[in-house]
Write an enzyme that holds these catalytic residues in place. Structure first.
Site, mmCIF file in Angstrom:
data_model
loop_
_atom_site.group_PDB
_atom_site.id
_atom_site.type_symbol
_atom_site.label_atom_id
_atom_site.label_comp_id
_atom_site.label_asym_id
_atom_site.label_seq_id
_atom_site.Cartn_x
_atom_site.Cartn_y
_atom_site.Cartn_z
ATOM 1 N N ARG A 106 -3.000 -9.792 5.689
ATOM 2 C CA ARG A 106 -3.654 -9.940 4.181
ATOM 3 C C ARG A 106 -2.402 -9.329 3.440
ATOM 4 O O ARG A 106 -2.191 -8.164 3.529
ATOM 5 C CB ARG A 106 -4.902 -8.949 4.031
ATOM 6 C CG ARG A 106 -5.424 -9.113 2.656
ATOM 7 C CD ARG A 106 -6.790 -8.093 2.650
ATOM 8 N NE ARG A 106 -7.376 -8.121 1.327
ATOM 9 C CZ ARG A 106 -6.645 -7.213 0.273
ATOM 10 N NH1 ARG A 106 -5.760 -6.539 0.465
ATOM 11 N NH2 ARG A 106 -7.487 -7.264 -1.012
ATOM 12 N N LYS A 152 0.795 -1.256 0.071
ATOM 13 C CA LYS A 152 -0.021 -0.118 0.031
ATOM 14 C C LYS A 152 0.817 1.427 -0.116
ATOM 15 O O LYS A 152 1.892 1.143 0.334
ATOM 16 C CB LYS A 152 -1.126 0.231 1.247
ATOM 17 C CG LYS A 152 -2.265 -0.949 0.797
ATOM 18 C CD LYS A 152 -3.159 -0.948 1.929
ATOM 19 C CE LYS A 152 -4.357 -1.786 1.512
ATOM 20 N NZ LYS A 152 -5.321 -1.967 2.537
HETATM 21 C C1 YH5 Z 1 -7.673 -4.269 3.594
HETATM 22 O O1 YH5 Z 1 -6.960 -3.689 4.109
HETATM 23 N N1 YH5 Z 1 -7.502 -3.896 1.278
HETATM 24 S S1 YH5 Z 1 -8.122 -3.625 -1.381
HETATM 25 C C2 YH5 Z 1 -3.871 0.055 -2.824
HETATM 26 C C3 YH5 Z 1 -2.490 -0.359 -3.123
HETATM 27 C C4 YH5 Z 1 -2.230 -1.798 -2.709
HETATM 28 C C5 YH5 Z 1 -3.178 -2.977 -2.326
HETATM 29 C C6 YH5 Z 1 -0.590 -0.094 -4.648
HETATM 30 N N2 YH5 Z 1 -9.421 -5.329 0.680
HETATM 31 C C7 YH5 Z 1 -8.079 -4.464 2.177
HETATM 32 O O2 YH5 Z 1 -5.235 -4.378 -1.319
HETATM 33 N N3 YH5 Z 1 -9.879 -6.035 2.912
HETATM 34 C C8 YH5 Z 1 -8.324 -4.281 0.042
HETATM 35 O O3 YH5 Z 1 -1.494 0.301 -3.471
HETATM 36 C C9 YH5 Z 1 -9.104 -5.314 1.856
HETATM 37 N N4 YH5 Z 1 -8.543 -5.132 4.586
HETATM 38 C C10 YH5 Z 1 -9.404 -5.784 4.152
HETATM 39 N N5 YH5 Z 1 -10.076 -6.761 5.115
HETATM 40 C C11 YH5 Z 1 -6.940 -2.471 -1.542
HETATM 41 C C12 YH5 Z 1 -5.500 -3.210 -1.614
HETATM 42 C C13 YH5 Z 1 -4.463 -2.226 -2.119
HETATM 43 C C14 YH5 Z 1 -4.750 -0.941 -2.184
#
Ligand code: YH5
Length: 259
Positions: free
Chosen positions: A238, A204
């Site tokens: 996660r 993230k």
């Molecule tokens: C979460 O924290 N996050 S989707 C932006 C990024 C990298 C990854 C490049 N679903 C979560 O994973 N479910 C998502 O920057 C989730 N907790 C739970 N429970 C977003 C994601 C991501 C977004």
């Protein structure tokens, strides 16, 4: 919890059966590396991502859930806010409803209750389309905690057992870098809610901003946060990078179980 994205452009090459087999192989690799849950998501909740219709979301997610359920011994988590997706994926073998909107969409809570499955409730300020437009909090930890307490109460009132609820601070969802760092530092406060915590920070932007690194160079930052989250009592991580994260968790477990 290994992340399995079933995203929009993923149908662009190879067709949907090749796509399904690719997803299945990725899930299998994560399970072999030690993942005990696979989180399947068909809606991009990245800031500014376009919305996906329930039919489109179900068409993406259902074949993957069905295939993993048939082929692998793992708990399937479905990253969804959509009632039809909750109901249908439960029928196909899902074992956890992971909803970044905490079952606040019309019909989502009833759908989750009907499945009898455990749920993960996450804090988000606003909606993915507007959540990053100048988020402000008077009392960040207090507001996240109050929100999650209210959602626990709504779920319990609707018929979900308290023991079936997992909580998530919601890193990156309606929070500035300073908010994310402070929430991470003080996440132990959320243990007052009495339910296990799930933490999702893998790749993230909070890592990207601190280290000034693009998304493909955030692994070491993510592993530092994974170790800290476990030390702060988080029970589920996660993550995209399962083998690396499993090493971190096992190493911490070895030290914690020493005399
Ligand atoms: C979460 O924290 N996050 S989707 C932006 C990024 C990298 C990854 C490049 N679903 C979560 O994973 N479910 C998502 O920057 C989730 N907790 C739970 N429970 C977003 C994601 C991501 C977004």
């Amino acid at each position: 919890m290994g992340i399995l994205n079933v995203t929009p452009d993923s149908f662009s090459d190879g067709g949907r059966f090749a796509q399904r087999d690719l997803a299945l192989r990725h899930a299998e690799a994560m399970v072999s590396a030690g993942a005990t849950l696979i989180d399947v998501g068909g809606e991009s909740t990245r800031p500014g991502a376009r919305t996906v219709s329930p039919v489109e979301e179900l068409e993406r997610v259902a074949p993957i859930v069905e295939a993993i359920s048939r082929e692998l011994d793992v708990i399937i988590s479905v990253d969804t806010s959509t009632p039809a997706v909750i109901r249908e994926t439960a029928r196909l073998g899902a074992g956890l409803i992971n909803d970044v909107r905490s079952l606040q969409r019309d019909g989502a809570l009833d759908a989750a209750v009907a499945t009898g499955l455990p749920v993960c409730l996450m804090h988000m300020r606003g909606e993915p389309t507007d959540m990053q437009s100048d988020p402000r909090y008077d009392d960040l930890l207090g507001e996240v905690s109050s929100f999650l307490r209210e959602r626990i109460n709504a779920c319990v009132a609707a018929g979900i057992a308290r023991e079936q609820i997992i909580l998530d601070p919601g890193f990156g969802f309606g929070k500035t870098l300073e908010h994310n760092l402070s929430l991470f530092k003080h996440m132990e406060v959320l243990h007052e809610l009495g339910r296990p915590l799930l933490v999702g920070v893998s790749r993230k932007s909070m890592i990207g901003k601190v280290l000034d690194k693009p998304v493909d160079q955030r692994l070491y930052g993510a592993l530092a946060l994974a170790g800290m989250a476990i030390t702060k009592g988080a029970r589920i991580l996660r993550v995209h990078d399962v083998p690396e994260t499993v090493d971190v968790v096992r190493m911490i477990a070895a030290v914690e179980s020493a005399e």
